[in-house]
Design an enzyme around this catalytic site. Structure first.
Site, PDB file in Angstrom:
ATOM      1  N   GLU A 225       0.106 -31.574  -4.561  1.00 56.53           N
ATOM      2  CA  GLU A 225       1.287 -31.816  -5.389  1.00 56.53           C
ATOM      3  C   GLU A 225       2.435 -30.959  -4.869  1.00 56.53           C
ATOM      4  O   GLU A 225       2.234 -29.778  -4.609  1.00 56.53           O
ATOM      5  CB  GLU A 225       1.008 -31.458  -6.851  1.00 56.53           C
TER       6      GLU A 225
ATOM      7  N   GLY B  20       0.275 -21.498  -9.887  1.00 56.99           N
ATOM      8  CA  GLY B  20      -0.736 -20.849 -10.710  1.00 56.99           C
ATOM      9  C   GLY B  20      -2.081 -21.515 -10.502  1.00 56.99           C
ATOM     10  O   GLY B  20      -3.093 -20.860 -10.263  1.00 56.99           O
ATOM     11  N   ALA B  21      -2.080 -22.840 -10.579  1.00 56.56           N
ATOM     12  CA  ALA B  21      -3.322 -23.597 -10.431  1.00 56.56           C
ATOM     13  C   ALA B  21      -2.974 -25.066 -10.305  1.00 56.56           C
ATOM     14  O   ALA B  21      -1.839 -25.460 -10.538  1.00 56.56           O
ATOM     15  CB  ALA B  21      -4.217 -23.387 -11.648  1.00 56.56           C
ATOM     16  N   MET B  22      -3.974 -25.882  -9.919  1.00 55.03           N
ATOM     17  CA  MET B  22      -3.723 -27.297  -9.682  1.00 55.03           C
ATOM     18  C   MET B  22      -4.844 -28.140 -10.268  1.00 55.03           C
ATOM     19  O   MET B  22      -6.020 -27.869 -10.045  1.00 55.03           O
ATOM     20  CB  MET B  22      -3.579 -27.520  -8.159  1.00 55.03           C
ATOM     21  N   GLU B  23      -4.441 -29.193 -10.972  1.00 56.04           N
ATOM     22  CA  GLU B  23      -5.363 -29.974 -11.798  1.00 56.04           C
ATOM     23  C   GLU B  23      -6.080 -31.112 -11.075  1.00 56.04           C
ATOM     24  O   GLU B  23      -6.468 -32.090 -11.720  1.00 56.04           O
ATOM     25  CB  GLU B  23      -4.577 -30.542 -12.982  1.00 56.04           C
ATOM     26  N   ASN B  24      -6.281 -31.041  -9.769  1.00 55.63           N
ATOM     27  CA  ASN B  24      -6.964 -32.104  -9.022  1.00 55.63           C
ATOM     28  C   ASN B  24      -8.162 -32.636  -9.811  1.00 55.63           C
ATOM     29  O   ASN B  24      -8.940 -31.860 -10.347  1.00 55.63           O
ATOM     30  CB  ASN B  24      -7.479 -31.568  -7.690  1.00 55.63           C
TER      31      ASN B  24
ATOM     32  N   HIS C 214      -4.769 -25.366 -19.640  1.00 57.59           N
ATOM     33  CA  HIS C 214      -3.700 -26.251 -19.163  1.00 57.59           C
ATOM     34  C   HIS C 214      -4.223 -27.227 -18.101  1.00 57.59           C
ATOM     35  O   HIS C 214      -4.043 -28.442 -18.216  1.00 57.59           O
ATOM     36  CB  HIS C 214      -2.561 -25.394 -18.603  1.00 57.59           C
ATOM     37  N   GLU C 215      -4.869 -26.684 -17.085  1.00 57.76           N
ATOM     38  CA  GLU C 215      -5.332 -27.551 -15.995  1.00 57.76           C
ATOM     39  C   GLU C 215      -6.405 -28.514 -16.500  1.00 57.76           C
ATOM     40  O   GLU C 215      -6.434 -29.682 -16.111  1.00 57.76           O
ATOM     41  CB  GLU C 215      -5.857 -26.736 -14.814  1.00 57.76           C
TER      42      GLU C 215
ATOM     43  N   GLU D  96       3.836 -32.399 -17.473  1.00 53.45           N
ATOM     44  CA  GLU D  96       3.916 -30.943 -17.619  1.00 53.45           C
ATOM     45  C   GLU D  96       4.354 -30.493 -19.011  1.00 53.45           C
ATOM     46  O   GLU D  96       3.710 -29.650 -19.623  1.00 53.45           O
ATOM     47  CB  GLU D  96       4.809 -30.345 -16.532  1.00 53.45           C
TER      48      GLU D  96
END
Ligand code: ZN
Length: 881
Positions: free
Chosen positions: A128, A268-272, A304-305, A327
């Site tokens: 992303e 911070g992080a990624m929701e793959n 969140h993720e 988001e």
């Protein structure tokens, strides 16, 4: 690095693609210097599109090997390839065909951390927003949903672990000590959710049984040896999964859910899908290395993720203009989760502080943009507080307007109607209109119009007529490219508070629609008349921060004091006290500018003492109330001609005055709060630590303060207390023997723990005053520092430029010169990170003229640099515009 092409993307230019890619097969043969990627894409021409229409795929810096269609290698005349684009000039006549593309990558040299890269010898990806095109040529946009099957091959000893999205469907050994794994994700997804991880990692395993009784295997993968630090994250994950079932009826849908922590990560992080990748800072924690704030962040970001699985993955965005659709909504969901896990009032205060600290300045400066922007040059620069935090506030307002039950019905309809689709903000608004029968078109301006609305409010009470009147006027300030604003629908929660602290009942109201304690402001001016109001009430306005607006209220100081001490709503009570503090600090700032010693009314100082000692209030609340508005908060409220040194002096004077007058109360309480129990990361224990550490900050300004902070540091049994004491020493007693010793002890103890060393960098970068620049420059040469790692850069350079008002905005411009050097240095490796750093000067126009001139020079010197990346040029040019 993608240099700027000057191309502007516009919302109104959206059109569907001519081709679709319903299935994607990827084979990775991993090697640090030369990874071979074979993509086999099932391509479908849309109905009505002529066979002569070329197929144009996105790339970014790619090296192409072979291209084949339906098994036939294409001749060079059949396609046209550059590193950034692949055009199949004459696609087959058949409506469906198979396109094979071979590319070669060098993950070891990918320092931009987009696409496939290496972090501590682990292969990982970040796609992303537009990182997938750095892996293979593709229709790299979120409305192209595809079913992925991924085969990963690697040497067994180098990468025993091979992960991708979805469920594992095959694995085995290959020649020469290599092995492979195959993953299949049955849910169609956009390319930005693709992920791959390969390497040697330690695993923490657990499981979760969903509402309908399916068992999900959970895994958190970390650097070997750090498994014991992932326990809190795992617990937070399980609580998130349960909460989403209860609060939103959303169940997890795959058999596996994996999280991988890596140390080099831009975000911070990624929701793959099924394979979240995290900055290790938001996974690893124990009481020895993480603060209470770290624990709270881990809980919130894990949630969140995870929540993105429905809001983002199952329903994704049609295009990047709709980023807030996933988001803003998901931030709202994680805020609600944390509020349920912790104290709702305390959580809300923290959210509002964050919103005001990060989103308000954005909305009031040159980088202002609507929650749903209409144009962008570089989408990476739109992962902003406006899209995330204000986006969440807009969803919160929808719930306020519709009520919790109708809001939930709307969410249910949203999931039912759009599952498996790439949706828009219009789709989102429509579900709420459909379930409520209301017209939300005026409300939807919150998505389309930038700027923080202001409400000017005054009141009159007519005792004889028993009538109380509020005169309310709304205005929305102009923002870049939007000089004329339309009137908005602002839900203003309020209470008329009587002498007993309770809400006054009124018999009637006219002049605006008022429902459930909310005034719906829709016009420029409203005269809201309440009848049957015998006594003159105090106005408690924007309760719970029902709308992200600024208020200019004519309110008697007596009423403000009364609300700060007696409002029955905890949030509003905080807000009243905070408003009083801000007003006092602004007048102290003016006194300092006039060369006078600032003076403070004793009742404000006493109220601080009363709040501290009020046992009916949660400790976490008291800690937040006693934390004075930051220098940046004060600057924002002053608005122009900012002299950061004068703000600092004003704030320091108030802190000392509060500390001196309340010495006994603070000191007693400080002693009583000493924690003798074993460490627990729960909200109540964290609140007690927060209050005690806030009191330490005050007490450290009195005689013997450095020694007290040094004792606090030495006797600390957890990182929260240790870091707080170190910060008090460094910020309040810089250069003292106690501080020098504490910094050295901390460094010796944690030299090999990069995440803890980040705190050490951060604290030193925060030390106020003109000399800090020298320390920061010197620290860039520290062995634990690296310009290649985003966490390190953010903790030292990011903290200095965005959170150290007196150090960064040094009158001689030295802070800005350092800023230019570092931003350009970081940009060579990581343009996205450089662009993020560069936003530190977004409020430069509010500075006093001399600093303003120097800040402008600094920005111009970046703008005049040749071959700037699209990311950095976009930020700098908009900031200067
Ligand atoms: Zn997100």
């Amino acid at each position: 690095m993608r240099t700027d092409t000057g191309q502007v993307f516009k919302l109104e230019d959206y059109r569907p693609t001519d081709y679709l890619i319903p299935e994607t097969g990827l084979t990775f043969r991993l090697s640090p210097e030369a990874t071979r990627v074979t993509a086999v894409l099932t391509v479908e021409r849309r109905d009505g599109v002529a066979a002569s229409v070329p197929l144009v795929l996105d790339g970014d810096g790619l090296t192409l090997g072979r291209v084949a269609i339906d098994g036939q290698t294409l001749a060079p005349t059949d396609f046209f390839a550059t590193p950034d684009q692949l055009t199949i000039t004459t696609p087959p006549a058949a409506a469906r065909f198979q396109l094979l593309i071979e590319t070669e990558l060098a993950p070891a040299h990918n320092e931009a951390l987009m696409g496939l890269y290496r972090s501590s010898n682990v292969y990982c990806t970040q796609c992303e927003a537009e990182g997938f095109r750095r892996i293979t040529y593709f229709l790299d946009r979120p409305d192209i949903l595809s079913i992925y099957t991924v085969r990963i091959e690697a040497p067994h000893h180098e990468a025993p672990l091979l992960l991708s999205n979805g469920n594992p469907v095959g694995s085995g050994e290959l020649a020469d000590g290599w092995h492979y794994a195959v993953w299949h994700d049955p849910f169609p997804k956009p390319s930005y959710l693709f992920a791959l991880v390969a390497g040697a990692l330690g695993k923490v395993a657990d499981s979760f049984v969903t509402l309908s009784g399916r068992e999900v295997e959970l895994g958190i993968f970390v650097e070997p040896g750090k498994e014991r630090l992932a326990g809190y994250a795992m617990d937070a994950l399980k609580r998130s999964m349960k909460w989403d079932e209860e609060a939103f009826g959303r169940e997890y849908d795959l058999g596996v859910f994996n999280i991988v922590a890596v140390s080099d990560f831009n975000m911070g992080a990624m929701e793959n899908k099924g394979l979240n990748i995290f900055n290790d800072k938001y996974v690893l924690a124990d009481h020895e290395t993480a603060t209470d704030a770290d624990f709270a962040n881990i809980e919130a970001i894990i949630a969140h993720e995870y929540f993105h699985n429905w809001t983002g993955n199952r329903i994704t965005c049609r295009d990047w203009f709709q980023l807030c659709l996933k988001e803003g909504l998901t931030v709202f969901r994680d805020h609600e989760f944390s509020a349920d896990q912790r104290s709702r009032a305390v959580k809300r205060i923290a959210e509002v502080r964050t919103l005001k600290a990060h989103q308000f300045p954005e909305d009031q400066g040159p980088l202002a943009h609507p929650v749903r922007p209409r144009r962008y040059r570089e989408i990476n620069n739109f992962y902003t507080a406006t899209v995330y935090e204000k986006g969440s506030e807009v969803v919160r307002m929808i719930r306020t307007i519709l009520g919790a039950e109708t809001f939930r019905a709307g969410m249910d309809l949203y999931f039912e109607r759009h599952d498996g689709e790439a949706a828009t903000i219009e789709d989102f608004i429509k579900v709420f209109e459909d379930v409520s029968g209301r017209d939300l078109s005026q409300f939807s301006l919150w998505y389309h119009q930038a700027g923080t609305p202001n409400l000017t409010i005054s009141s009159t009470h007519n005792a004889a007529a028993q009538e109380f009147t509020l005169e309310i006027e709304q205005s929305v300030p102009p923002t870049p490219s939007e000089s004329r604003k339309r009137l908005m629908h602002i839900p203003l929660a309020f209470s008329l508070v009587g002498a007993d602290g309770k809400a006054i009942e009124y018999s009637g109201v006219e002049g605006a629609s008022v429902e459930d304690g909310v005034i719906h402001i829709r016009k420029r001016r409203h005269m809201v008349r309440f009848s049957g109001v015998a006594e003159r009430p105090a106005m408690s306005l924007n309760r719970g921060f029902s709308a992200p607006v600024t208020l200019s209220v004519e309110q008697r100081a007596d009423d403000q004091f009364f609300l700060a001490g007696h409002d029955n709503d905890t949030f509003s009570r905080w807000q009243a006290f905070n408003t009083l503090l801000t007003e006092v600090l602004i007048s102290a700032f003016r006194q300092v500018l006039d060369g006078r010693q600032p003076g403070f009314a004793s009742r404000l100082i006493e109220l601080a003492g009363k709040i501290a000692g009020d046992e009916t209030l949660e400790p976490a609340y008291r800690a937040l109330a006693l934390a004075l508005p930051s220098e940046a908060d004060i600057a924002r409220d002053i608005g122009k001609n900012i002299d950061p040194d004068a703000i600092f002096s004003a704030r320091e004077a108030l802190t000392v005055a509060i500390a001196e007058a309340n010495r006994e109360i603070f000191s007693d309480l400080y002693d009583r709060l000493t924690d003798k129990d074993e460490f627990r990361p729960d909200a109540a224990s964290a609140g007690r630590r927060a209050l005690r550490n806030t009191l330490l900050d005050y007490l450290s300004l009195l005689q013997g303060g450095a020694a007290l902070a040094a004792r606090h540091f030495q006797s600390a049994t957890n990182m929260t207390d240790r870091a707080a004491a170190l910060s008090v020493l460094a910020l309040r007693h810089n250069g003292s023997p106690e501080t020098v010793k504490a910094l050295a002890d901390f460094e010796a103890k944690y030299a090999t723990d990069p995440l803890v060393m980040d705190k050490w960098f951060q604290i030193q970068a925060s030390v106020p005053g003109p000399q800090t620049i020298h320390a920061v420059r010197a620290l860039t040469g520290h062995p634990a520092f690296s310009m290649a790692n985003p966490n390190r850069v953010r903790s030292l350079v990011g903290t200095f430029s965005s959170a150290n008002q007196t150090g960064f905005h040094r009158a001689d411009g030295e802070g800005y010169r350092f800023f230019v050097e570092t931003v350009l240095q970081v940009e060579k490796r990581n343009p996205q990170l450089a662009a993020r750093l560069a936003t530190a000067l977004r409020s430069w126009r509010s500075l006093e003229p001399a600093r303003q001139g120097k800040a402008r020079e600094a920005l111009l010197s970046i703008a005049n640099t040749e071959n700037l990346s699209a990311d950095l040029r976009d930020i700098v040019e908009r900031t200067l515009a």
